[in-house]
Enzyme design. Structure first.
Site, PDB file in Angstrom:
ATOM      1  CG  ASP A   7      -1.617   0.930   1.500  1.00  0.00           C
ATOM      2  OD1 ASP A   7      -2.572   1.470   0.139  1.00  0.00           O
ATOM      3  OD2 ASP A   7      -1.986   1.613   2.029  1.00  0.00           O
ATOM      4  CB  SER A   8       0.480   4.502  -0.899  1.00  0.00           C
ATOM      5  OG  SER A   8      -1.909   5.007  -0.619  1.00  0.00           O
ATOM      6  CB  CYS A  64      -3.380   1.086  -3.177  1.00  0.00           C
ATOM      7  SG  CYS A  64      -2.907   2.764  -3.261  1.00  0.00           S
ATOM      8  CD  GLU A  77      -0.904   7.535   5.396  1.00  0.00           C
ATOM      9  OE1 GLU A  77      -0.242   7.453   5.981  1.00  0.00           O
ATOM     10  OE2 GLU A  77      -1.410   7.348   4.964  1.00  0.00           O
ATOM     11  CB  CYS A  96      -9.869   5.230  -0.039  1.00  0.00           C
ATOM     12  SG  CYS A  96      -7.647   5.392   1.022  1.00  0.00           S
ATOM     13  CG  HIS A 115      -5.778   5.466   4.664  1.00  0.00           C
ATOM     14  ND1 HIS A 115      -4.859   5.171   3.007  1.00  0.00           N
ATOM     15  CD2 HIS A 115      -4.482   5.997   4.519  1.00  0.00           C
ATOM     16  CE1 HIS A 115      -3.749   5.110   2.786  1.00  0.00           C
ATOM     17  NE2 HIS A 115      -3.356   5.584   4.214  1.00  0.00           N
TER      18      HIS A 115
END
Length: 273
Positions: free
Chosen positions: A10-11, A73, A158, A192, A194
């Site tokens: 994942d990023s 991702c 994040e 996404c 996240h």
């Protein structure tokens, strides 16, 4: 080829929500997770940049012994997966595999909606790729898909600002914009990895009649099915119940924030390339 762990990329941290579900579904395998935290976010970057970053990370996972890599991702799956599968992998061993998260979601999303109206909440990059629109149409041609780019959601997650009033503001703002286009949307896809961290807020502002789909469980079940159907690939996945975590940024920072996604502490290693 030697047996090796399953790689999950994942990023940043979001892929840990998918990683967690994969391990729950397939606990017997070895795993290596790589978060490219030094270069997050991917969602606003060009197709060329996302492809380059993603391919660099996939190659690192191959070098670490992985024969299969899951792009946990959505932006990487939307902007890089096809190029990697069609152009890069044919030059390597045919048993090296890279899979994404969009197709497993598109294959089943039509089973959730009763009105035939589905909303996609994603990064600007995933929305611009039109990947969900195209993939869902293949499996459910009659389903109408509405997309909403949510550029502030990843930074909020994040930076662990999910309890900040700003999180409420941006979640409500994006959902209001989506439902303004069609008030009959009854299914939301968190496109996404996240976004599951914000799922309680999303459900609150979406309303009780709207289903909110998080991808982790769908991807995990799809991977289990894939390995069952492709025994030649499954046999190359080592089984030792080990989990190794890498980040391209500070290990201390990664370890601290990763607990939000995994629900437990971990010790990562830094990978510089």
């Amino acid at each position: 080829m030697n047996k090796g762990p399953i790689g999950v990329f994942d990023s940043g941290y979001g892929g840990l929500t998918v990683f967690k579900e994969i391990v729950k579904e397939l606990p017997e395998y070895d795993y290596v997770y790589l978060g490219d935290n030094a270069r997050v976010p991917y969602g606003t970057r060009s197709f060329e940049t996302v492809y380059r970053y993603t391919w660099e990370c996939v190659q690192q996972l191959f070098d670490l012994g992985c024969n299969m890599v899951i792009l946990a991702c959505n932006t990487a799956s939307a902007k890089a997966l096809r190029s990697i599968q069609q152009n890069d992998l044919p030059q390597l061993d045919e048993l090296r595999k890279v899979l994404g998260v969009i197709r497993p979601t598109a294959e089943v999303v039509g089973n959730y909606t009763k009105t035939g109206n589905v909303g996609i909440l994603a990064t600007p990059g995933t929305v611009a790729s039109q990947s969900y629109v195209m993939e869902i149409e293949k499996f459910f041609p009659s389903v109408r898909v509405y997309q909403e780019a949510c550029p502030m959601w990843v930074p909020l997650v994040e930076n662990n600002e999910i309890d900040n009033p700003a999180a409420d503001y941006f979640v409500k703002k994006n959902l209001d914009a989506l439902f303004a286009r069609n008030g009959d949307i009854d299914t939301l896809v968190l496109a996404c990895t996240h976004y599951p961290i914000l799922i309680n807020k999303i459900r609150r502002f979406a309303g009780g009649d709207v289903q909110v789909i998080s991808q982790g469980e769908l991807v995990a079940k799809s991977l289990a099915d894939y390995l069952q159907r492709h025994k030649e690939i499954e046999e190359l996945c080592s089984k030792g119940v080990s989990q190794t975590f890498y980040t391209t940024e500070s290990c201390a920072d990664f370890n601290k924030k990763a607990t939000l996604f995994l629900g437990r502490e971990l010790n990562s290693k830094q990978l510089i390339f």
